[in-house]
Structure formats: C-alpha cells, structure tokens
Write a protein that holds these residues in place. Structure first.
Motif, PDB file in Angstrom:
ATOM      1  N   GLU A  10       0.681  -1.361  -0.014  1.00 48.64           N
ATOM      2  CA  GLU A  10       0.096   0.018  -0.010  1.00 48.64           C
ATOM      3  C   GLU A  10       0.891   1.195   0.118  1.00 48.64           C
ATOM      4  O   GLU A  10       1.703   1.331   0.731  1.00 48.64           O
ATOM      5  CB  GLU A  10      -0.937  -0.037   1.253  1.00 48.64           C
ATOM      6  CG  GLU A  10      -1.948   0.983   1.210  1.00 48.64           C
ATOM      7  CD  GLU A  10      -3.092   0.885   0.295  1.00 48.64           C
ATOM      8  OE1 GLU A  10      -3.348   1.855  -0.375  1.00 48.64           O
ATOM      9  OE2 GLU A  10      -3.482  -0.160   0.013  1.00 48.64           O
ATOM     10  N   PRO A  11       0.724   2.156  -0.935  1.00 49.69           N
ATOM     11  CA  PRO A  11       1.510   3.410  -0.811  1.00 49.69           C
ATOM     12  C   PRO A  11       0.830   4.426  -0.081  1.00 49.69           C
ATOM     13  O   PRO A  11      -0.272   4.272   0.415  1.00 49.69           O
ATOM     14  CB  PRO A  11       1.387   3.942  -2.539  1.00 49.69           C
ATOM     15  CG  PRO A  11      -0.089   3.471  -3.136  1.00 49.69           C
ATOM     16  CD  PRO A  11      -0.135   2.012  -1.985  1.00 49.69           C
ATOM     17  N   ALA A  12       1.361   5.528   0.196  1.00 50.97           N
ATOM     18  CA  ALA A  12       1.069   6.732   0.904  1.00 50.97           C
ATOM     19  C   ALA A  12       0.044   7.255   0.250  1.00 50.97           C
ATOM     20  O   ALA A  12      -1.032   7.919   1.142  1.00 50.97           O
ATOM     21  CB  ALA A  12       2.057   7.715   1.237  1.00 50.97           C
ATOM     22  N   ASP A  13      -0.270   7.354  -0.983  1.00 54.54           N
ATOM     23  CA  ASP A  13      -1.249   8.251  -1.631  1.00 54.54           C
ATOM     24  C   ASP A  13      -1.650   7.121  -2.915  1.00 54.54           C
ATOM     25  O   ASP A  13      -0.723   7.158  -3.990  1.00 54.54           O
ATOM     26  CB  ASP A  13      -0.629   9.332  -2.297  1.00 54.54           C
ATOM     27  CG  ASP A  13      -1.696  10.103  -3.216  1.00 54.54           C
ATOM     28  OD1 ASP A  13      -2.862   9.770  -3.486  1.00 54.54           O
ATOM     29  OD2 ASP A  13      -1.054  11.222  -3.696  1.00 54.54           O
ATOM     30  N   PHE A  17      -0.157   7.293  -6.819  1.00 53.88           N
ATOM     31  CA  PHE A  17       0.543   6.141  -7.153  1.00 53.88           C
ATOM     32  C   PHE A  17       0.144   5.855  -8.634  1.00 53.88           C
ATOM     33  O   PHE A  17       0.912   5.560  -9.761  1.00 53.88           O
ATOM     34  CB  PHE A  17       0.438   5.046  -6.166  1.00 53.88           C
ATOM     35  CG  PHE A  17       1.214   3.519  -6.906  1.00 53.88           C
ATOM     36  CD1 PHE A  17       2.373   3.206  -6.134  1.00 53.88           C
ATOM     37  CD2 PHE A  17       0.409   2.880  -7.638  1.00 53.88           C
ATOM     38  CE1 PHE A  17       2.723   1.829  -6.609  1.00 53.88           C
ATOM     39  CE2 PHE A  17       1.074   1.701  -8.195  1.00 53.88           C
ATOM     40  CZ  PHE A  17       2.169   1.307  -7.759  1.00 53.88           C
ATOM     41  N   ILE A  18      -1.173   5.458  -8.880  1.00 48.51           N
ATOM     42  CA  ILE A  18      -1.826   5.373 -10.076  1.00 48.51           C
ATOM     43  C   ILE A  18      -1.251   6.131 -11.110  1.00 48.51           C
ATOM     44  O   ILE A  18      -1.049   5.973 -12.222  1.00 48.51           O
ATOM     45  CB  ILE A  18      -3.311   4.872  -9.989  1.00 48.51           C
ATOM     46  CG1 ILE A  18      -3.461   3.821  -8.938  1.00 48.51           C
ATOM     47  CG2 ILE A  18      -4.017   4.833 -11.462  1.00 48.51           C
ATOM     48  CD1 ILE A  18      -4.915   3.616  -8.646  1.00 48.51           C
ATOM     49  N   PRO A  86      11.493   4.643  -6.689  1.00 46.04           N
ATOM     50  CA  PRO A  86      11.160   5.425  -5.546  1.00 46.04           C
ATOM     51  C   PRO A  86      10.396   6.631  -5.528  1.00 46.04           C
ATOM     52  O   PRO A  86       9.747   7.206  -4.737  1.00 46.04           O
ATOM     53  CB  PRO A  86      12.635   5.904  -5.039  1.00 46.04           C
ATOM     54  CG  PRO A  86      13.389   4.889  -5.544  1.00 46.04           C
ATOM     55  CD  PRO A  86      12.849   4.502  -6.979  1.00 46.04           C
ATOM     56  N   ASN A  87      10.279   7.108  -6.972  1.00 52.99           N
ATOM     57  CA  ASN A  87       9.623   8.188  -7.214  1.00 52.99           C
ATOM     58  C   ASN A  87       7.748   7.929  -7.003  1.00 52.99           C
ATOM     59  O   ASN A  87       7.163   9.060  -6.842  1.00 52.99           O
ATOM     60  CB  ASN A  87       9.678   8.897  -8.800  1.00 52.99           C
ATOM     61  CG  ASN A  87      10.904   9.285  -8.878  1.00 52.99           C
ATOM     62  OD1 ASN A  87      11.567   9.771  -8.036  1.00 52.99           O
ATOM     63  ND2 ASN A  87      11.575   8.954 -10.143  1.00 52.99           N
ATOM     64  N   TYR A  88       7.569   6.880  -6.930  1.00 58.67           N
ATOM     65  CA  TYR A  88       6.124   6.697  -6.737  1.00 58.67           C
ATOM     66  C   TYR A  88       5.749   5.558  -5.859  1.00 58.67           C
ATOM     67  O   TYR A  88       4.664   5.638  -5.194  1.00 58.67           O
ATOM     68  CB  TYR A  88       5.337   6.308  -7.955  1.00 58.67           C
ATOM     69  CG  TYR A  88       5.835   5.093  -8.614  1.00 58.67           C
ATOM     70  CD1 TYR A  88       5.186   3.874  -8.351  1.00 58.67           C
ATOM     71  CD2 TYR A  88       7.114   4.860  -9.369  1.00 58.67           C
ATOM     72  CE1 TYR A  88       5.712   2.321  -8.791  1.00 58.67           C
ATOM     73  CE2 TYR A  88       7.370   3.620  -9.901  1.00 58.67           C
ATOM     74  CZ  TYR A  88       6.704   2.551  -9.589  1.00 58.67           C
ATOM     75  OH  TYR A  88       7.537   1.308 -10.067  1.00 58.67           O
ATOM     76  N   ALA A  89       6.589   4.644  -5.694  1.00 56.46           N
ATOM     77  CA  ALA A  89       6.404   3.323  -4.740  1.00 56.46           C
ATOM     78  C   ALA A  89       6.912   3.713  -3.184  1.00 56.46           C
ATOM     79  O   ALA A  89       7.522   3.256  -2.604  1.00 56.46           O
ATOM     80  CB  ALA A  89       7.087   2.179  -5.034  1.00 56.46           C
ATOM     81  N   THR A  90       6.036   4.566  -2.378  1.00 62.27           N
ATOM     82  CA  THR A  90       6.172   4.984  -1.209  1.00 62.27           C
ATOM     83  C   THR A  90       6.342   3.699  -0.256  1.00 62.27           C
ATOM     84  O   THR A  90       6.746   4.030   1.164  1.00 62.27           O
ATOM     85  CB  THR A  90       5.279   6.119  -0.699  1.00 62.27           C
ATOM     86  OG1 THR A  90       3.865   5.839  -0.893  1.00 62.27           O
ATOM     87  CG2 THR A  90       5.613   7.320  -1.514  1.00 62.27           C
TER      88      THR A  90
END
Length: 106
Positions: A10-13, A17-18, A86-90
């Motif tokens: 689960e990402p932060a946002d 992410f999508i 790392p730019n999207y997979a928090t």
C-alpha cells in the motif's frame, strides 16, 4: 520463458501512485529491450478470508529467458526503470524474477 513480478505494498497516496505509474513508469517499462509482454493491476482482490491483500498493485513482465531479462535490466532503459521506483512506490516494492515451467490442464 522468464518472468519479472513486482509486488507493491500500500502506498501513501493511491491516486498519486496510479497517476504516476500509468503516465510515467509504465512508458519507461515498455521500453525494456527484449520485453515480450507485460501486464499490471492496481485492483488486487482481498484474501479468501476477506482480509486485505498484502499488496496494492502488481506488475508482471515476460522475457524469452534469463539472459534476455538480465540484458534488459542492465540496459540504460532497465536502469531508468529501477531508478524511477522510489518516485512513486512509497510503500516499497518486492521484486521477484523466475523461470516458468508449463503444465497441462487435465
């Protein structure tokens, strides 16, 4: 056949992410040399007991063999894909690669 599987917790946002994944990361991944096919989802179903799945999204890619996979991942395109995570997979990413044995349905 050789596969790459990336599992995303689960990402932060979710929406962020999508949006980033579809507009930026997937176009990078599609450029991997030797890539035979790919697929992804951000709609992982709950587990059989109804609890949330441990992963929010997944990506699967196919290559002819391990050598094609290694060449793809060590290419400039492969390094760009890895550097972009790392730019999207928090929530991080679990990366697995493996050969596939075919079976028959009885």
């Amino acid at each position: 056949m050789y596969k790459l599987l990336v599992l995303y917790p689960e990402p932060a946002d979710r929406a962020g992410f999508i949006q980033y994944y579809e507009s930026t990361h997937l176009p990078l991944a599609r450029k991997l040399p030797g890539l035979r096919s790919w697929r992804y989802t951000t709609e992982v179903a709950p587990q059989a007991d109804g609890s949330a799945a441990p992963y929010f999204a997944l990506f699967e890619a196919e290559f002819d063999d391990v050598d094609a996979f290694r060449a793809a991942m060590s290419s400039p395109e492969g390094r760009a894909v890895g550097a972009d995570v790392p730019n999207y997979a928090t929530g991080g990413a679990v990366v697995l690669d493996y050969s596939v044995s075919e079976g028959e349905v009885s």
